[in-house]
Design an enzyme around this catalytic site. Structure first.
Site, PDB file in Angstrom:
ATOM      1  N   GLU A  69       0.831  -1.201   0.000  1.00 23.63           N
ATOM      2  CA  GLU A  69       0.000   0.000   0.000  1.00 23.63           C
ATOM      3  C   GLU A  69       0.866   1.253   0.000  1.00 23.63           C
ATOM      4  OE1 GLU A  69      -2.601  -0.434   3.437  1.00 23.63           O
ATOM      5  OE2 GLU A  69      -2.680  -2.595   3.103  1.00 23.63           O
ATOM      6  N   GLU A  76      -9.849   5.574   3.033  1.00 23.71           N
ATOM      7  CA  GLU A  76     -10.200   4.755   4.196  1.00 23.71           C
ATOM      8  C   GLU A  76     -10.154   5.644   5.431  1.00 23.71           C
ATOM      9  OE1 GLU A  76      -8.366   0.992   6.814  1.00 23.71           O
ATOM     10  OE2 GLU A  76      -7.430   1.556   4.924  1.00 23.71           O
TER      11      GLU A  76
END
Length: 427
Positions: free
Chosen positions: A231, A342
């Site tokens: 990520e 997120e």
């Protein structure tokens, strides 16, 4: 004379007794540490100091950033990655064998038609640069570690902080482990990388233990205990960094965020080769509502020759790589790519958090108001950058945070995403 000799003997005996006393005391202290009988605070302090020594490597130069960060210029061969037993004799790959084909085509595309965006840098650059053959590492401070739930969990995401395979009808996804997402994704093929240009904002965070991030996920394996994930993106995380600055970050795990992996360089894994960009350092400037817009380009791809996963920031900075042995599924390829936002929704006051995602505004508000990902691409098995086929979108609660895709000639595949969190339709 006799009395002097007597005094001298007595003095020696006294010194011996004191020495023995201290040796006994020392051994009892060590025994107490080993048996875990030291007061919890002393035990924790020892543990924290030990961890800081492991993370903060000796530096060749130190730079004080205006935001309070200390950047240590550490010799490339002394970085935390090389604490890993499998990397003891590792020969550093200073550059990737291949870049994805088509990477440099986009610089030929005129952007005069589309909305104008501006270049971006890191805040510590105003105070200096790191010498060649060193890498900049954000120094971990004592208070950073104390903010974590434990020394062991410092620098790690909480378990299951990913959207499961998107199935919008699945009721279990609502507020899954307190994490909420607004993402675009592709699946059903073998992927060897992903790219996007991400609009950079500074979202407001309600609780210090919450965060807001915008990133690319490169995923392999099932969404159970064996998930592999690489990520990268930007985040605001008061718990991790001690402030509300927007920061560049990376993350990796090979077991669904359980024991392996970490943010940035906070464990052994990612090998950095770049002397100009610091993981976890503040990005500056950031976008403002109805004002100047700033974005960053991130590319993650698998070197077809060596098999390592590389990361590039912007068009100039190849940052480093994750050695393929860190992973099981990703040692071959990724089975899913996700792009998006997120947040953590801790519902501290029994209501939905007001932590913002992206700009804190919904997608329909568009450029200059809502945050975006543009020029979304995947890397195929021939090492070519391609438009994603069958791009899907997913969000747990669209009244809190939403996502809206589109495509045009200038921005390729793009989407606007985000939202304010708590509002009259999101309680």
């Amino acid at each position: 004379m006799a009395s002097a000799a007597h005094f001298s003997n007595g003095h020696r005996r006294w010194r011996r007794l004191v020495k023995v006393f201290f040796l006994v005391l020392l051994s009892l202290t060590y025994a107490a540490v080993a048996a875990g009988r030291l007061p919890a605070s002393s035990r924790q302090k020892l543990e924290v100091q030990k961890h800081l020594k492991r993370l903060n490597k000796p530096s060749i130069k130190t730079i004080q950033s205006p935001d309070g960060d200390i950047i240590d210029c550490v010799h490339i061969s002394h970085q935390p990655a090389f604490d890993h037993p499998f990397l003891k004799d590792h020969k550093i790959q200073t550059r990737p064998s291949y870049h994805p084909e088509g990477l440099f085509d986009e610089s030929k595309i005129s952007t005069t038609e589309g909305p104008r965006t501006n270049p971006i840098t890191q805040l510590w650059h105003v105070s200096g640069t790191c010498p060649e053959d060193t890498i900049p590492i954000r120094r971990t401070k004592e208070e950073d570690v104390y903010r974590a739930s434990s020394v062991k969990r410092y620098g790690k995401k909480k378990h299951k902080s990913f959207p499961k395979k998107p199935r919008s009808a699945d009721p279990d996804l609502i507020n899954q482990s307190g994490h909420q997402h607004a993402i675009a994704y592709v699946e059903g093929d073998k992927y060897y990388g992903a790219k996007a240009t991400i609009n950079v904002w500074e979202p407001k965070i309600q609780q210090p233990n919450e965060f807001s991030l915008s990133q690319i996920w490169v995923l392999g394996g099932s969404f159970g205990e064996d998930l592999n994930s690489i990520e990268a993106g930007w985040q605001v995380s008061p718990d991790l960094y001690g402030d509300n600055n927007t920061r560049l970050f990376t993350y990796w795990t090979s077991d669904a965020y359980q024991a392996t992996g970490c943010y940035n360089l906070l464990c052994s894994g990612f090998i950095q080769v770049n002397s100009e960009i610091a993981m976890g350092a503040s990005i500056s400037p950031v976008s403002a509502f109805r004002n100047s817009q700033y974005d960053i380009s991130i590319l993650i791809w698998k070197d077809p020759k060596e098999g390592n996963w590389w990361m590039q920031f912007g068009s100039d900075y190849v940052l480093g790589y994750w050695p393929s042995f860190l992973f099981s599924y990703l040692a071959d390829s990724a089975s899913m790519i996700e792009w998006g936002g997120e947040v953590v929704n801790s519902e501290a006051d029994g209501q939905h958090t007001s932590t913002q995602m992206g700009s804190g505004h919904f997608p329909e508000e568009g450029f200059g108001k809502s945050s975006y990902f543009r020029n979304i691409q995947v890397v195929d098995s021939s090492n070519n950058l391609k438009s994603p086929k069958g791009l899907g979108t997913f969000t747990e609660q669209s009244n809190c945070y939403d996502v809206q895709p589109g495509s045009n000639e200038d921005w390729g595949h793009f989407f606007y995403y985000g939202g304010p969190g708590r509002n009259p339709n999101c309680q």
